[in-house]
Design an enzyme around this catalytic site. Structure first.
Site, short mmCIF file in Angstrom:
data_model
loop_
_atom_site.label_atom_id
_atom_site.label_comp_id
_atom_site.label_asym_id
_atom_site.label_seq_id
_atom_site.Cartn_x
_atom_site.Cartn_y
_atom_site.Cartn_z
N SER A 21 -98.42 77.21 58.00
CA SER A 21 -96.97 77.31 58.23
C SER A 21 -96.23 76.27 57.41
O SER A 21 -96.83 75.29 56.93
CB SER A 21 -96.68 77.15 59.72
OG SER A 21 -97.29 75.98 60.21
N GLU A 74 -92.57 73.86 57.10
CA GLU A 74 -91.41 73.33 57.82
C GLU A 74 -90.24 73.08 56.87
O GLU A 74 -90.42 72.57 55.77
CB GLU A 74 -91.81 72.02 58.51
CG GLU A 74 -90.69 71.43 59.35
CD GLU A 74 -91.16 70.29 60.22
OE1 GLU A 74 -92.17 70.45 60.94
OE2 GLU A 74 -90.52 69.23 60.16
N ASP A 81 -85.53 61.80 69.01
CA ASP A 81 -85.20 60.38 69.12
C ASP A 81 -83.70 60.25 69.28
O ASP A 81 -82.95 60.94 68.60
CB ASP A 81 -85.66 59.64 67.85
CG ASP A 81 -87.17 59.65 67.74
OD1 ASP A 81 -87.83 59.17 68.67
OD2 ASP A 81 -87.68 60.18 66.74
N PHE A 123 -90.18 56.43 55.53
CA PHE A 123 -90.37 57.46 56.54
C PHE A 123 -91.59 57.13 57.41
O PHE A 123 -91.56 57.25 58.63
CB PHE A 123 -90.55 58.77 55.79
CG PHE A 123 -90.18 59.98 56.57
CD1 PHE A 123 -89.01 60.02 57.30
CD2 PHE A 123 -91.02 61.09 56.57
CE1 PHE A 123 -88.68 61.15 58.02
CE2 PHE A 123 -90.70 62.22 57.29
CZ PHE A 123 -89.52 62.25 58.02
N HIS A 181 -99.88 72.69 58.59
CA HIS A 181 -98.42 72.84 58.68
C HIS A 181 -97.82 71.89 57.64
O HIS A 181 -98.00 70.67 57.74
CB HIS A 181 -97.96 72.47 60.09
CG HIS A 181 -96.48 72.53 60.31
ND1 HIS A 181 -95.81 73.72 60.52
CD2 HIS A 181 -95.53 71.55 60.36
CE1 HIS A 181 -94.52 73.47 60.71
NE2 HIS A 181 -94.33 72.17 60.61
P1 FAD Z 1 -92.97 63.01 73.85
O1 FAD Z 1 -94.17 63.88 73.88
O2 FAD Z 1 -92.04 63.05 74.99
O3 FAD Z 1 -93.49 61.52 73.63
C1 FAD Z 1 -92.59 60.49 73.24
C2 FAD Z 1 -93.17 59.12 73.61
O4 FAD Z 1 -93.11 58.93 75.01
C3 FAD Z 1 -94.63 58.92 73.24
O5 FAD Z 1 -94.80 57.58 72.87
C4 FAD Z 1 -95.38 59.23 74.55
O6 FAD Z 1 -96.62 58.56 74.59
C5 FAD Z 1 -94.40 58.66 75.55
N1 FAD Z 1 -94.42 59.32 76.85
C6 FAD Z 1 -94.50 60.64 77.12
N2 FAD Z 1 -94.42 60.86 78.44
C7 FAD Z 1 -94.26 59.64 79.04
C8 FAD Z 1 -94.10 59.20 80.38
N3 FAD Z 1 -94.07 60.05 81.40
N4 FAD Z 1 -93.95 57.85 80.59
C9 FAD Z 1 -93.97 56.98 79.57
N5 FAD Z 1 -94.12 57.34 78.27
C10 FAD Z 1 -94.26 58.66 78.02
N6 FAD Z 1 -87.64 65.23 65.89
C11 FAD Z 1 -86.44 65.82 65.92
O7 FAD Z 1 -85.45 65.19 66.33
N7 FAD Z 1 -86.26 67.11 65.50
C12 FAD Z 1 -87.29 67.87 65.07
O8 FAD Z 1 -87.10 69.03 64.70
C13 FAD Z 1 -88.59 67.27 65.04
N8 FAD Z 1 -89.68 67.99 64.65
C14 FAD Z 1 -90.93 67.42 64.74
C15 FAD Z 1 -92.05 68.22 64.46
C16 FAD Z 1 -93.33 67.68 64.55
C17 FAD Z 1 -94.52 68.57 64.26
C18 FAD Z 1 -93.51 66.31 64.92
C19 FAD Z 1 -94.89 65.71 64.99
C20 FAD Z 1 -92.41 65.52 65.20
C21 FAD Z 1 -91.11 66.07 65.14
N9 FAD Z 1 -89.97 65.32 65.47
C22 FAD Z 1 -88.73 65.91 65.47
C23 FAD Z 1 -90.10 63.91 65.83
C24 FAD Z 1 -90.23 63.70 67.34
O9 FAD Z 1 -89.07 64.13 67.99
C25 FAD Z 1 -90.43 62.19 67.57
O10 FAD Z 1 -91.71 61.83 67.14
C26 FAD Z 1 -90.16 61.71 68.98
O11 FAD Z 1 -90.14 60.28 68.96
C27 FAD Z 1 -91.20 62.12 70.02
O12 FAD Z 1 -91.11 63.44 70.33
P2 FAD Z 1 -92.27 64.13 71.24
O13 FAD Z 1 -91.85 65.51 71.46
O14 FAD Z 1 -93.59 63.87 70.64
O15 FAD Z 1 -92.07 63.26 72.57
#
Ligand code: FAD
Length: 279
Positions: free
Chosen positions: A9, A11, A102, A209, A259
């Site tokens: 895929s 992005e 974020d 980055f 990806h």
């Molecule tokens: P989570 O899975 O919620 O994790 C975030 C952090 O919180 C981690 O350190 C985790 O260990 C911690 N955590 C989780 N649950 C808990 C809990 N209950 N208590 C304490 N700590 C906890 N960002 C964008 O804004 N837009 C995008 O389109 C985008 N696309 C992405 C695509 C991919 C494939 C990847 C890998 C990243 C992408 N990101 C994007 C970046 C991503 O949003 C950031 O990395 C963000 O900081 C974490 O998102 P997450 O969904 O992994 O968060």
């Protein structure tokens, strides 16, 4: 595993200007020749790209290709996420990449959803099995995670909440991915975890980055890239060797796909794709 069974895929990010949209159309026309399984389109935290993400996804669909919008929840309300999900459903979109995102600087309130597992759970409650949901995974550990184990358990919570598969942050250490997959299997995470691949086109932007997102550039790669200075042809040639070697190693070890973070550019991803004989 044969390539036919794997998930390749690409992005993209939603363009900000009409000129950007035109350039992206041209890049996409080239990338479409690779016949990816789907294009994904990123989503700015707090909904900042909401309409542009949807517009880009709809344009890709009109061109006859599968598209998956990303959806990040930080800074959003339940109502705004509900509205977006309904919009996606109304347009027949069935594939999402669900993220926390974020908080943009200046935005102090996280909103309703603190972590991505809460978003996945909300999507499942609201829409049942309508969407195929991908989530993010971090072989080199998310920079805000309290520990590698905490981060692994965070991924597990996203899968338990209903995610179908994961895409990783990019990395250049094969061992980090292999070790991570072993650890996932040890805690019972058995969904496909597709490696995210970042082609290398410039040292300074990659370094910036990588510092932000916690992806490591191994010392030998950093040193070589630094030594090329402004010689972008050498940076790209070396980057192609490094990244295609990594992809070959991943595929030889049964990675369920790749990806590519294209950054809306077609040339390097196309060259990688061809070197790897992906289509
Ligand atoms: P989570 O899975 O919620 O994790 C975030 C952090 O919180 C981690 O350190 C985790 O260990 C911690 N955590 C989780 N649950 C808990 C809990 N209950 N208590 C304490 N700590 C906890 N960002 C964008 O804004 N837009 C995008 O389109 C985008 N696309 C992405 C695509 C991919 C494939 C990847 C890998 C990243 C992408 N990101 C994007 C970046 C991503 O949003 C950031 O990395 C963000 O900081 C974490 O998102 P997450 O969904 O992994 O968060």
């Amino acid at each position: 595993m044969t390539n036919k069974l794997r998930n390749f895929s690409l992005e993209l990010f939603p363009p900000q200007t009409p000129e950007g949209a035109e350039k992206l159309r041209a890049a996409r026309a080239q990338l479409a020749l690779l016949k990816p399984r789907f294009f994904s389109v990123t989503f700015g935290a707090g909904g900042s790209t909401r309409d542009r993400t949807l517009d880009t996804v709809l344009e890709i669909q009109r061109e006859g290709h599968a598209a998956a919008p990303h959806l990040s929840c930080i800074g959003s309300t339940r109502e705004s996420i509900h509205t977006i999900l309904e919009q996606y459903r109304a347009h027949g979109i069935r594939h999402l990449v669900a993220l926390r995102g974020d908080l943009p600087s200046g935005m102090a309130r996280p909103g309703t959803f603190r972590y991505a597992n809460e978003l996945v759970q909300f999507i499942r409650v609201e829409t049942g099995a309508w969407f195929h949901i991908e989530v993010a995974a971090y072989p080199e550990v998310h920079p805000q995670a309290k520990s590698p184990l905490d981060d692994l358990l965070a991924l597990q919570r996203k899968i338990e909440a209903g995610a179908d598969s994961a895409i990783t942050q990019y990395f250049y250490n094969f061992d980090a991915y292999a070790h991570f997959i072993d650890e996932c299997q040890a805690v019972g995470i058995n969904v496909p975890i597709v490696p995210g691949i970042m082609p290398i086109s410039s040292f300074s932007s990659l370094a910036r980055f990588s510092d932000n997102c916690g992806a490591e550039i191994p010392r030998w790669i950093r040193k070589k890239l630094e030594s090329y200075g402004d010689d972008s042809a050498s940076i790209r040639a070396f980057g192609l060797d490094v990244v295609s070697g990594l992809c070959q190693q991943l595929l030889a070890n049964d990675a369920p796909g790749l990806h590519f973070y294209t950054l809306n550019q077609d040339a390097l991803t196309t060259q990688l794709w061809q070197r790897l004989h992906l289509s």
